[in-house]
Design a protein around this motif. Structure first.
Motif, PDB file in Angstrom:
ATOM      1  N   CYS A   1       8.508   5.700   6.416  1.00  0.00           N
ATOM      2  CA  CYS A   1       8.064   4.330   6.664  1.00  0.00           C
ATOM      3  C   CYS A   1       6.642   4.354   7.216  1.00  0.00           C
ATOM      4  O   CYS A   1       6.362   5.064   8.190  1.00  0.00           O
ATOM      5  CB  CYS A   1       9.004   3.637   7.643  1.00  0.00           C
ATOM      6  SG  CYS A   1       8.484   1.959   8.093  1.00  0.00           S
TER       7      CYS A   1
ATOM      8  N   LYS B   1       5.197   2.007   8.748  1.00  0.00           N
ATOM      9  CA  LYS B   1       5.094   1.174   9.947  1.00  0.00           C
ATOM     10  C   LYS B   1       5.550   1.913  11.192  1.00  0.00           C
ATOM     11  O   LYS B   1       4.875   1.883  12.216  1.00  0.00           O
ATOM     12  CB  LYS B   1       5.906  -0.109   9.762  1.00  0.00           C
ATOM     13  CG  LYS B   1       5.778  -1.079  10.928  1.00  0.00           C
ATOM     14  CD  LYS B   1       6.539  -2.365  10.665  1.00  0.00           C
ATOM     15  CE  LYS B   1       6.397  -3.340  11.833  1.00  0.00           C
ATOM     16  NZ  LYS B   1       7.149  -4.600  11.589  1.00  0.00           N
TER      17      LYS B   1
ATOM     18  N   CYS C   1      13.178   0.153  11.370  1.00  0.00           N
ATOM     19  CA  CYS C   1      12.459  -0.992  11.954  1.00  0.00           C
ATOM     20  C   CYS C   1      12.652  -2.276  11.170  1.00  0.00           C
ATOM     21  O   CYS C   1      12.206  -3.346  11.596  1.00  0.00           O
ATOM     22  CB  CYS C   1      10.972  -0.692  12.079  1.00  0.00           C
ATOM     23  SG  CYS C   1      10.099  -0.492  10.494  1.00  0.00           S
TER      24      CYS C   1
ATOM     25  N   ASP D   1      11.324  -3.041   8.238  1.00  0.00           N
ATOM     26  CA  ASP D   1      10.186  -3.402   7.398  1.00  0.00           C
ATOM     27  C   ASP D   1      10.598  -3.373   5.919  1.00  0.00           C
ATOM     28  O   ASP D   1      11.286  -2.459   5.485  1.00  0.00           O
ATOM     29  CB  ASP D   1       9.030  -2.433   7.641  1.00  0.00           C
ATOM     30  CG  ASP D   1       7.794  -2.813   6.843  1.00  0.00           C
ATOM     31  OD1 ASP D   1       7.339  -3.946   6.965  1.00  0.00           O
ATOM     32  OD2 ASP D   1       7.301  -1.949   6.092  1.00  0.00           O
TER      33      ASP D   1
END
Length: 248
Positions: A222, A224, A242, A244
């Motif tokens: 990821c 992010k 998370c 996202d």
């Protein structure tokens, strides 16, 4: 005595003898404390400044970092100072940082880095920008994976993560947590993904999840949260850590 005025006059006032006496009395009250350069005071609030003298005793925390690219662990100690102790404005702020390791290969840049970071801490103000700056440093030889499936682009970035953890602990950074709705959505998506994978070899699946922090095997990184938890769901890449999603 003639004085030449080079700027436009926008206001004026009459200087009175009683005003001078009042200013002199106020200056005399502040002089003993501020003469030592110990603090800057606004009202009843004491702020950190770069001239703040180090107390004889500080409180702090030590964090252990053991990257797979290093032979020895690093111990990062961050000491804090308490301002306005015993008042409603009491705050805990970082004052200095030390990094200790048996590995002497990085001795020079570790000493330089700790001195610069400590100087930024002692100057006061918002020092949270250090976290983003350090985590944006990439090792040209490549980064490494931490236990739990999180990717670290460099050793400097992991030092930045430790500082972020400490600043969150003392309240300077608010933890980026998912709200109740987002948490339920991530759990739902994760359950749907695991159900769609069908029945696999239990031993192989459990081993893969343990090595990847509990996320499905083959999950992507990821961008992010830097965790290998991105899977394809309903034609969209979704992070199970998370939340996202490329589809919003």
């Amino acid at each position: 005595m003639t004085v030449k005025i080079n700027k436009k006059i926008v206001s004026y006032g009459i200087k009175k003898p009683e005003d001078e006496a009042k200013n002199e009395a106020t200056t005399a009250e502040k002089a003993p404390a501020e003469a030592h350069g110990e603090f800057r005071r606004e009202g009843n609030v004491v702020h950190m400044t770069e001239t703040l003298e180090r107390p004889d005793e500080l409180i702090g925390s030590t964090y252990k970092v053991k990257p797979p690219v290093a032979d020895h662990a690093m111990y990062i100690t961050i000491n804090d100072i308490i301002l306005n102790q015993g008042t409603e404005q009491e705050v805990r702020r970082p004052f200095e940082i030390f990094i200790n390791s048996k590995n002497l290969d990085h001795y020079q840049w570790i000493v330089a880095l700790t001195r610069v970071i400590s100087a930024v801490f002692r100057k006061g103000g918002d020092v949270t920008f250090l976290v983003e700056e350090l985590q944006a440093v990439f090792d040209p030889r490549g980064g490494y994976w931490k236990p739990g499936g999180k990717f670290m682009p460099s050793l400097i970035a992991e030092i930045g993560e430790v500082i972020e953890k400490h600043l969150t602990k003392i309240g300077m950074i608010q933890p980026a947590e998912l709200d109740e709705h987002q948490r339920k959505l991530v759990e739902q998506k994760r359950a749907e993904y695991e159900a769609a994978q069908g029945q696999k070899d239990a031993f192989a699946e459990n081993t893969a999840k343990e090595d990847n922090g509990g996320f499905p095997a083959g999950a992507q990184l990821c961008t992010k949260c830097n965790t290998a938890a991105v899977v394809m769901m309903d034609g969209c890449l979704t992070c199970l850590s998370c939340g996202d999603s490329k589809c919003g």
